[in-house]
Design a protein around this motif. Structure first.
Motif, PDB file in Angstrom:
ATOM      1  N   THR A 130       0.781  -1.121   0.057  1.00 28.08           N
ATOM      2  CA  THR A 130      -0.034  -0.090   0.052  1.00 28.08           C
ATOM      3  C   THR A 130       0.880   1.427   0.011  1.00 28.08           C
ATOM      4  O   THR A 130       2.097   1.135   0.587  1.00 28.08           O
ATOM      5  N   ALA A 131       0.137   2.331  -0.556  1.00 27.05           N
ATOM      6  CA  ALA A 131       0.969   3.596  -0.583  1.00 27.05           C
ATOM      7  C   ALA A 131       1.306   3.917   0.776  1.00 27.05           C
ATOM      8  O   ALA A 131       2.490   4.796   1.042  1.00 27.05           O
ATOM      9  N   GLU A 132       0.518   3.708   1.974  1.00 24.58           N
ATOM     10  CA  GLU A 132       0.743   4.238   3.217  1.00 24.58           C
ATOM     11  C   GLU A 132       1.877   3.380   3.753  1.00 24.58           C
ATOM     12  O   GLU A 132       2.894   3.986   4.545  1.00 24.58           O
ATOM     13  N   TYR A 133       1.840   2.237   3.442  1.00 29.48           N
ATOM     14  CA  TYR A 133       3.188   1.314   3.967  1.00 29.48           C
ATOM     15  C   TYR A 133       4.516   1.897   3.370  1.00 29.48           C
ATOM     16  O   TYR A 133       5.632   2.001   3.948  1.00 29.48           O
ATOM     17  N   VAL A 134       4.417   2.222   1.981  1.00 28.04           N
ATOM     18  CA  VAL A 134       5.701   2.763   1.383  1.00 28.04           C
ATOM     19  C   VAL A 134       5.823   4.141   2.008  1.00 28.04           C
ATOM     20  O   VAL A 134       7.304   4.213   2.311  1.00 28.04           O
ATOM     21  N   ARG A 135       4.933   4.906   2.287  1.00 31.52           N
ATOM     22  CA  ARG A 135       5.354   6.074   3.103  1.00 31.52           C
ATOM     23  C   ARG A 135       6.089   5.978   4.309  1.00 31.52           C
ATOM     24  O   ARG A 135       7.092   6.702   4.607  1.00 31.52           O
ATOM     25  N   GLU A 136       5.590   5.158   5.064  1.00 34.16           N
ATOM     26  CA  GLU A 136       6.231   4.718   6.367  1.00 34.16           C
ATOM     27  C   GLU A 136       7.608   4.236   6.293  1.00 34.16           C
ATOM     28  O   GLU A 136       8.559   4.851   7.040  1.00 34.16           O
ATOM     29  N   HIS A 137       7.916   3.832   5.397  1.00 31.49           N
ATOM     30  CA  HIS A 137       9.235   3.128   5.259  1.00 31.49           C
ATOM     31  C   HIS A 137      10.223   4.027   4.398  1.00 31.49           C
ATOM     32  O   HIS A 137      11.615   4.011   4.594  1.00 31.49           O
ATOM     33  N   VAL A 138       9.616   4.799   3.616  1.00 33.10           N
ATOM     34  CA  VAL A 138      10.544   6.106   2.942  1.00 33.10           C
ATOM     35  C   VAL A 138      11.053   6.958   4.014  1.00 33.10           C
ATOM     36  O   VAL A 138      12.137   7.262   4.046  1.00 33.10           O
ATOM     37  N   GLU A 140      11.178   6.119   6.990  1.00 41.46           N
ATOM     38  CA  GLU A 140      12.271   5.678   7.914  1.00 41.46           C
ATOM     39  C   GLU A 140      13.659   5.603   7.527  1.00 41.46           C
ATOM     40  O   GLU A 140      14.700   5.661   8.184  1.00 41.46           O
ATOM     41  N   HIS A 141      13.829   5.832   6.226  1.00 38.78           N
ATOM     42  CA  HIS A 141      15.114   5.905   5.572  1.00 38.78           C
ATOM     43  C   HIS A 141      15.202   7.457   5.336  1.00 38.78           C
ATOM     44  O   HIS A 141      16.109   7.747   4.106  1.00 38.78           O
ATOM     45  N   ARG A 142      14.622   8.323   5.933  1.00 37.17           N
ATOM     46  CA  ARG A 142      14.717   9.922   5.481  1.00 37.17           C
ATOM     47  C   ARG A 142      16.064  10.556   5.589  1.00 37.17           C
ATOM     48  O   ARG A 142      16.162  11.154   4.480  1.00 37.17           O
ATOM     49  N   VAL A 143      17.059  10.055   6.144  1.00 35.23           N
ATOM     50  CA  VAL A 143      18.231  10.765   6.248  1.00 35.23           C
ATOM     51  C   VAL A 143      18.899  10.375   4.806  1.00 35.23           C
ATOM     52  O   VAL A 143      19.174  11.411   4.109  1.00 35.23           O
ATOM     53  N   ARG A 144      18.904   9.084   4.170  1.00 35.04           N
ATOM     54  CA  ARG A 144      19.351   8.918   2.774  1.00 35.04           C
ATOM     55  C   ARG A 144      18.437   9.512   1.850  1.00 35.04           C
ATOM     56  O   ARG A 144      18.817   9.933   0.562  1.00 35.04           O
ATOM     57  N   VAL A 145      17.251   9.540   1.831  1.00 27.45           N
ATOM     58  CA  VAL A 145      16.330   9.889   0.955  1.00 27.45           C
ATOM     59  C   VAL A 145      16.074  11.516   0.691  1.00 27.45           C
ATOM     60  O   VAL A 145      16.203  12.006  -0.226  1.00 27.45           O
ATOM     61  N   PHE A 146      16.049  12.118   2.099  1.00 25.96           N
ATOM     62  CA  PHE A 146      15.546  13.325   2.024  1.00 25.96           C
ATOM     63  C   PHE A 146      16.746  14.242   2.675  1.00 25.96           C
ATOM     64  O   PHE A 146      16.923  15.578   2.576  1.00 25.96           O
ATOM     65  N   GLU A 150      14.840  15.030  10.958  1.00 24.83           N
ATOM     66  CA  GLU A 150      13.704  14.991  11.398  1.00 24.83           C
ATOM     67  C   GLU A 150      12.512  14.756  10.835  1.00 24.83           C
ATOM     68  O   GLU A 150      12.399  14.798   9.467  1.00 24.83           O
ATOM     69  N   LYS A 151      11.386  13.938  11.410  1.00 25.68           N
ATOM     70  CA  LYS A 151      10.456  13.282  10.725  1.00 25.68           C
ATOM     71  C   LYS A 151       9.406  13.999  10.153  1.00 25.68           C
ATOM     72  O   LYS A 151       8.942  13.600   8.901  1.00 25.68           O
ATOM     73  N   ASP A 152       8.918  15.109  10.638  1.00 26.27           N
ATOM     74  CA  ASP A 152       7.971  16.021  10.421  1.00 26.27           C
ATOM     75  C   ASP A 152       8.593  16.688   9.077  1.00 26.27           C
ATOM     76  O   ASP A 152       7.925  17.063   8.102  1.00 26.27           O
ATOM     77  N   ALA A 156       6.908  16.321   5.114  1.00 28.21           N
ATOM     78  CA  ALA A 156       6.536  17.550   4.305  1.00 28.21           C
ATOM     79  C   ALA A 156       7.148  17.242   2.884  1.00 28.21           C
ATOM     80  O   ALA A 156       6.795  18.083   1.950  1.00 28.21           O
ATOM     81  N   MET A 157       8.514  16.611   2.738  1.00 28.43           N
ATOM     82  CA  MET A 157       8.943  16.666   1.297  1.00 28.43           C
ATOM     83  C   MET A 157       8.417  15.293   0.453  1.00 28.43           C
ATOM     84  O   MET A 157       9.033  15.508  -0.655  1.00 28.43           O
ATOM     85  N   ILE A 158       7.862  14.403   1.059  1.00 26.70           N
ATOM     86  CA  ILE A 158       7.668  13.377   0.610  1.00 26.70           C
ATOM     87  C   ILE A 158       6.660  13.621  -0.683  1.00 26.70           C
ATOM     88  O   ILE A 158       5.787  14.282  -0.849  1.00 26.70           O
ATOM     89  N   ASP A 159       6.685  12.890  -1.792  1.00 31.91           N
ATOM     90  CA  ASP A 159       5.921  12.946  -2.968  1.00 31.91           C
ATOM     91  C   ASP A 159       4.598  12.102  -2.927  1.00 31.91           C
ATOM     92  O   ASP A 159       5.043  10.786  -3.297  1.00 31.91           O
ATOM     93  N   PRO A 160       3.614  12.353  -2.767  1.00 30.37           N
ATOM     94  CA  PRO A 160       2.364  11.548  -2.676  1.00 30.37           C
ATOM     95  C   PRO A 160       2.231  10.691  -3.847  1.00 30.37           C
ATOM     96  O   PRO A 160       1.696   9.448  -4.025  1.00 30.37           O
ATOM     97  N   ASP A 161       2.202  11.381  -5.008  1.00 33.75           N
ATOM     98  CA  ASP A 161       2.206  10.584  -6.288  1.00 33.75           C
ATOM     99  C   ASP A 161       3.200   9.499  -6.659  1.00 33.75           C
ATOM    100  O   ASP A 161       2.886   8.482  -7.030  1.00 33.75           O
ATOM    101  N   ALA A 162       4.276   9.834  -6.043  1.00 31.95           N
ATOM    102  CA  ALA A 162       5.473   8.782  -6.360  1.00 31.95           C
ATOM    103  C   ALA A 162       5.249   7.618  -5.280  1.00 31.95           C
ATOM    104  O   ALA A 162       5.278   6.579  -5.780  1.00 31.95           O
ATOM    105  N   LEU A 163       4.583   7.942  -4.272  1.00 37.88           N
ATOM    106  CA  LEU A 163       4.291   6.920  -3.294  1.00 37.88           C
ATOM    107  C   LEU A 163       3.120   5.881  -4.035  1.00 37.88           C
ATOM    108  O   LEU A 163       3.299   4.634  -3.789  1.00 37.88           O
TER     109      LEU A 163
END
Length: 201
Positions: A130-138, A140-146, A150-152, A156-163
């Motif tokens: 599910t997109a929500e599960y993908v979101r949770e784990h993206v 989780e790896h926010r330091v390398r992705v973004f 900070e989780k918040d 704010a940076m995540i792309d919902p269409d990509a999820l």
């Protein structure tokens, strides 16, 4: 991990990739022409984490054939584990990698396949694609992705269409040794491939 343990894990991983390739191609619907660590495949399967200066690679990739998936590309991760072990952690990273790969090369990321010889996260099984599960784990790896801790800020940076795009492209395939043998024979595969080739004449 010692050098010998590392080499053993690497050999087991390479064996899993070869077995995944063999099984996928036995369906007659897959051409898995890129397999790590074959030199011609490495550059095709490698992506870069946006932050931290590190690369990651999928285990195999190629093209799907015939029917509704004809001509679509795929990247796959294979985990040659007999037990769940730390598969949930590996799957978490896989989801983040799929997100990064899709944003980098969306035209090449038609399908993301997870092939393992053991299921994991059974109590969450309906959620794993599910997109929500993908979101949770993206996140989780926010330091390398973004590049943020900070989780918040990551949220704010995540792309919902990509999820949504990644979630819709996920495949979960759980294999077993017996299942690997219960496939079409090479002789019958040849008949099918010859038939498909003749259709274009």
């Amino acid at each position: 991990m010692t050098r010998i343990e590392g080499e053993s894990a690497q050999a087991k991983g390479a064996d899993g990739a070869r077995r995944a390739k063999r099984w996928l191609e036995s369906t007659t619907r897959v051409n898995a022409q890129w397999v790590n660590p074959d030199p011609p495949a490495v550059s095709k399967l490698r992506f870069a984490w946006p932050h931290g200066g590190q690369n990651f690679s999928f285990d195999l990739g190629g093209l799907l054939r015939y029917g509704e998936y004809d001509g679509q590309m795929f990247f796959a991760e294979s985990k040659n584990y007999a037990k769940p072990s730390d598969l949930a952690d590996h799957y978490s990273q896989f989801l983040a990698q799929c997100y990064v790969a899709y944003l980098d090369k969306p035209g090449m990321c038609d399908n993301f396949m997870w092939l393992a010889w053991s299921p994991h996260s059974i109590t969450k099984w309906p959620e794993l694609m599910t997109a929500e599960y993908v979101r949770e784990h993206v996140i989780e790896h926010r330091v390398r992705v973004f590049g943020v801790k900070e989780k918040d800020k990551a949220e704010a940076m995540i792309d919902p269409d990509a999820l949504s795009a990644v979630a819709s492209r996920l495949w979960l395939i759980v294999l077993s040794e017996k299942q690997e043998n219960l496939v079409i024979s090479k002789e019958h595969r040849g008949v099918i491939e010859d038939y498909e080739a003749r259709k274009g004449d």
